[in-house]
Design an enzyme around this catalytic site. Structure first.
Site, PDB file in Angstrom:
ATOM      1  N   ARG A  70      -5.518   5.986  -7.712  1.00 43.19           N
ATOM      2  CA  ARG A  70      -5.344   7.443  -7.684  1.00 43.19           C
ATOM      3  C   ARG A  70      -5.264   8.029  -9.095  1.00 43.19           C
ATOM      4  NH1 ARG A  70      -0.250   7.692  -3.863  1.00 43.19           N
ATOM      5  NH2 ARG A  70      -0.528   9.968  -4.008  1.00 43.19           N
TER       6      ARG A  70
ATOM      7  N   LEU B  47       0.858  -1.181   0.000  1.00 40.46           N
ATOM      8  CA  LEU B  47       0.000   0.000   0.000  1.00 40.46           C
ATOM      9  C   LEU B  47       0.893   1.229   0.000  1.00 40.46           C
ATOM     10  CD1 LEU B  47      -2.662  -0.981   2.722  1.00 40.46           C
ATOM     11  CD2 LEU B  47      -2.978  -0.999   0.238  1.00 40.46           C
ATOM     12  N   ASP B  48       0.453   2.286  -0.673  1.00 41.80           N
ATOM     13  CA  ASP B  48       1.201   3.542  -0.637  1.00 41.80           C
ATOM     14  C   ASP B  48       1.332   4.033   0.802  1.00 41.80           C
ATOM     15  OD1 ASP B  48       1.251   3.475  -3.399  1.00 41.80           O
ATOM     16  OD2 ASP B  48      -0.483   4.811  -3.621  1.00 41.80           O
ATOM     17  N   ARG B  49       2.355   4.823   1.062  1.00 41.27           N
ATOM     18  CA  ARG B  49       2.610   5.318   2.418  1.00 41.27           C
ATOM     19  C   ARG B  49       1.343   5.912   3.060  1.00 41.27           C
ATOM     20  NH1 ARG B  49       7.086   8.274   5.253  1.00 41.27           N
ATOM     21  NH2 ARG B  49       8.380   8.128   3.379  1.00 41.27           N
TER      22      ARG B  49
ATOM     23  N   THR C 263      -1.816   5.552   2.145  1.00 44.89           N
ATOM     24  CA  THR C 263      -3.034   4.749   2.022  1.00 44.89           C
ATOM     25  C   THR C 263      -3.109   3.810   3.217  1.00 44.89           C
ATOM     26  OG1 THR C 263      -3.014   4.842  -0.402  1.00 44.89           O
ATOM     27  CG2 THR C 263      -4.277   3.063   0.617  1.00 44.89           C
TER      28      THR C 263
END
EC number: 5.4.99.-
Length: 308
Positions: free
Chosen positions: A232, A130-132, A134
């Site tokens: 996104r 997961l993105d930082r 998110t």
């Protein structure tokens, strides 16, 4: 030190080894270029090599420098919200702001480092990331057999991931599918864009509106592919960017340190050893819920009911 892996699903060599060894792609490429990787007993120097089911990969660590970076993720004592745990895997509700994997900038705090500490400092393996900024559900394996099994499910789409996002502007269609390939933005190591080029990768996202008003919408999303920044970029493409997104959001929007309002609320898969369906729901963070209230949006039902 030598390690041997039997491939269970078709994948790029560098991508597979990055998961199995808990390394960045850059470090995996160094191993390959140093002649430390064999596929079916043959040396390979091609990081983009596609390996197939039943191929045998051998990794040989023959110098201290390489050994150092293989074990470079130091355990980090950080409280985790554990949704499930057994001898094979953990399901964690990752907070916004926490890296999934350490970068080259020497950050000590990461989900991977915290899971290693939680697992009595024994190795763990990331099935996906997961993105930082998110938040939400993420699966971490305790052994490589479980990792390979779940990565196979990910590729075959039997491991399913669902998200909720707070986005700008109301929708006309309450459900839909976004099928738009992604590629890196030229001369940019971070951002992605919609592209129709040879290097672009297929990306498909399904969405459904949960609640909306004249300013914003709360939507659910299902990933049918798992590209970096996929949700996104797709939401920006259809002109409904995620609130507070520092990369793909509205430039004039006043942003705070929370990051994008995107949450991985549900994950489903077949347990790799128990062979039974598993279904986990990750609660929203308080700041996400507070933001919804400030925009006069609310969940019509709790997430665990809404996404059954």
């Amino acid at each position: 030190m030598k390690q041997c892996f039997v491939v269970t699903t078709t994948k790029r060599l560098d991508s597979l080894l990055a998961s199995l060894l808990n390394l960045s792609r850059v470090k995996v490429v160094k191993l390959i270029m140093n002649g430390q990787i064999k596929v079916n007993e043959k040396l390979t120097f091609k990081n983009s090599l596609i390996v197939a089911k039943d191929d045998v990969i051998k990794v040989e660590i023959h110098d201290e420098t390489t050994s150092d970076f293989i074990t470079s993720v130091e355990p980090y004592n950080l409280k985790l919200e554990v949704l499930f745990e057994d001898k094979d895997l953990m399901v964690i509700n990752k907070p916004s702001g926490l890296l999934t994997h350490p970068t080259t900038f020497n950050e000590k705090a990461s989900l991977l480092a915290a899971c290693i500490f939680h697992n009595n400092k024994n190795p763990v393996y990331l099935v996906h990331r997961l993105d930082r900024d998110t938040s939400g559900a993420i699966v971490v394996c305790k052994n490589q057999a479980s990792l390979l099994n779940l990565q196979n499910q990910l590729q075959n789409r039997t491991l399913k991931r669902y998200y909720v996002a707070l986005v700008h502007f109301p929708f006309n269609a309450l459900t839909g599918s976004i099928n738009a390939p992604l590629a890196r933005v030229n001369n940019n190591k971070v951002m992605f864009k919609i592209a129709q080029t040879a290097k672009a990768k297929q990306a498909i996202t399904k969405f459904k509106v949960i609640n909306q008003n004249e300013k914003a919408a709360l939507i659910s999303l299902e990933l049918l592919t798992g590209r970096t920044h996929q949700i996104r970029v797709h939401l920006k493409f259809i002109q409904h960017p995620v609130y507070n997104d520092p990369l793909y959001g509205i430039k004039s929007e006043k942003k705070d340190s929370y990051g994008q309002f995107l949450h991985a609320n549900r994950i489903c898969f077949i347990h790799p050893t128990l062979n039974k369906p598993m279904d986990f729901h990750a609660p929203l963070e308080p700041k996400f819920s507070t933001k919804l209230k400030s925009l006069n949006l609310s969940l019509t039902d709790p997430l665990h009911v809404l996404f059954k």
